[in-house]
Design a protein around this motif. Structure first.
Motif, PDB file in Angstrom:
ATOM      1  N   ARG A   6       0.845  -1.178   0.000  1.00 42.07           N
ATOM      2  CA  ARG A   6       0.000   0.000   0.000  1.00 42.07           C
ATOM      3  C   ARG A   6       0.890   1.240   0.000  1.00 42.07           C
ATOM      4  N   ALA A   7       0.599   2.155  -0.884  1.00 42.95           N
ATOM      5  CA  ALA A   7       1.422   3.356  -1.018  1.00 42.95           C
ATOM      6  C   ALA A   7       1.251   4.247   0.206  1.00 42.95           C
ATOM      7  N   PRO A   8       2.342   4.766   0.733  1.00 41.38           N
ATOM      8  CA  PRO A   8       2.229   5.698   1.855  1.00 41.38           C
ATOM      9  C   PRO A   8       1.463   6.949   1.430  1.00 41.38           C
ATOM     10  N   ARG A   9       0.888   7.612   2.391  1.00 45.06           N
ATOM     11  CA  ARG A   9       0.099   8.808   2.072  1.00 45.06           C
ATOM     12  C   ARG A   9       0.980   9.937   1.569  1.00 45.06           C
ATOM     13  N   ASP A  10       2.197  10.014   2.061  1.00 45.21           N
ATOM     14  CA  ASP A  10       3.117  11.061   1.644  1.00 45.21           C
ATOM     15  C   ASP A  10       3.768  10.651   0.326  1.00 45.21           C
ATOM     16  N   ALA A  11       3.661  11.482  -0.707  1.00 47.43           N
ATOM     17  CA  ALA A  11       4.202  11.157  -2.030  1.00 47.43           C
ATOM     18  C   ALA A  11       5.718  11.023  -1.997  1.00 47.43           C
ATOM     19  N   ALA A  12       6.378  11.846  -1.196  1.00 47.73           N
ATOM     20  CA  ALA A  12       7.843  11.761  -1.094  1.00 47.73           C
ATOM     21  C   ALA A  12       8.255  10.431  -0.484  1.00 47.73           C
ATOM     22  N   MET A  13       7.523   9.980   0.521  1.00 48.56           N
ATOM     23  CA  MET A  13       7.839   8.694   1.145  1.00 48.56           C
ATOM     24  C   MET A  13       7.618   7.548   0.162  1.00 48.56           C
ATOM     25  N   ALA A  14       6.599   7.660  -0.671  1.00 48.71           N
ATOM     26  CA  ALA A  14       6.352   6.628  -1.677  1.00 48.71           C
ATOM     27  C   ALA A  14       7.508   6.570  -2.662  1.00 48.71           C
ATOM     28  N   LEU A  15       7.996   7.734  -3.055  1.00 51.49           N
ATOM     29  CA  LEU A  15       9.127   7.793  -3.975  1.00 51.49           C
ATOM     30  C   LEU A  15      10.378   7.194  -3.334  1.00 51.49           C
ATOM     31  N   TYR A  16      10.640   7.537  -2.075  1.00 50.33           N
ATOM     32  CA  TYR A  16      11.802   6.991  -1.379  1.00 50.33           C
ATOM     33  C   TYR A  16      11.691   5.479  -1.215  1.00 50.33           C
ATOM     34  N   ALA A  17      10.498   5.006  -0.886  1.00 46.24           N
ATOM     35  CA  ALA A  17      10.300   3.562  -0.726  1.00 46.24           C
ATOM     36  C   ALA A  17      10.563   2.838  -2.044  1.00 46.24           C
ATOM     37  N   LYS A  18      10.117   3.434  -3.137  1.00 46.26           N
ATOM     38  CA  LYS A  18      10.334   2.837  -4.452  1.00 46.26           C
ATOM     39  C   LYS A  18      11.826   2.816  -4.795  1.00 46.26           C
TER      40      LYS A  18
END
Length: 161
Positions: free
Chosen positions: A87-99
């Motif tokens: 599940r993608a994190p709510r914060d877009a920056a965190m999603a990018l970092y996780a990816k």
């Protein structure tokens, strides 16, 4: 018949082929490894469309599948399926970092496999050099001879000093 011209009514225009560059292959492999199933399912058509949007050229499935790295990453991601998609994190920056972290972990794993293959290859070469040519480890570790650049001047012969 000239390349890039139509030969009659109903005939398709021949389009010049373009090879995938190594950096394009690496980018495509990275994207496949972190494919977002929430966006769309992973299919060859989806990969083709994605590559076209990313690089501005449309390749056929056979061309993309012909590159072993792309094929392996596609098959592995297919096996993992949407279950692996988190599940993608709510914060877009965190999603990018996780990816990015996920892509770097996968790249690290692939580099470790490549290193192990090179170590096996080196060991095989060393054993063959010793058994077949009788070379010792010291001879294998000796410095390379200077490159002869075909100099005719005796002062310059034997490489730069």
């Amino acid at each position: 018949m000239a390349r890039g011209t139509a030969t009659g009514p109903g005939r398709k225009r021949v389009v010049a082929r373009r090879r995938l560059k190594p950096e394009e292959i690496a980018d495509l492999v990275r994207e496949i490894r972190t494919w977002d199933y929430a966006r769309e399912p992973l299919t060859w058509d989806a990969v083709i469309d994605f590559a076209e949007g990313l690089f501005g050229h449309k390749w056929r499935r056979q061309t993309l599948e012909g590159h072993d790295a792309i094929k392996r990453s596609f098959q592995k991601r297919q096996e993992e399926g949407p279950r692996k998609a988190r599940r993608a994190p709510r914060d877009a920056a965190m999603a990018l970092y996780a990816k990015q972290v996920e892509a770097l972990k996968e790249e690290n794993r692939l580099l470790a496999e490549k290193l192990a293959a090179y170590e096996q290859r080196f060991a095989r070469w060393a054993v063959n050099a010793f058994l077949l040519k009788g070379l010792t480890e010291g001879e294998l570790d000796a410095k390379l001879l200077p490159t002869d650049r075909g100099q005719t001047d005796p002062k310059l012969k034997g490489g730069v000093k």
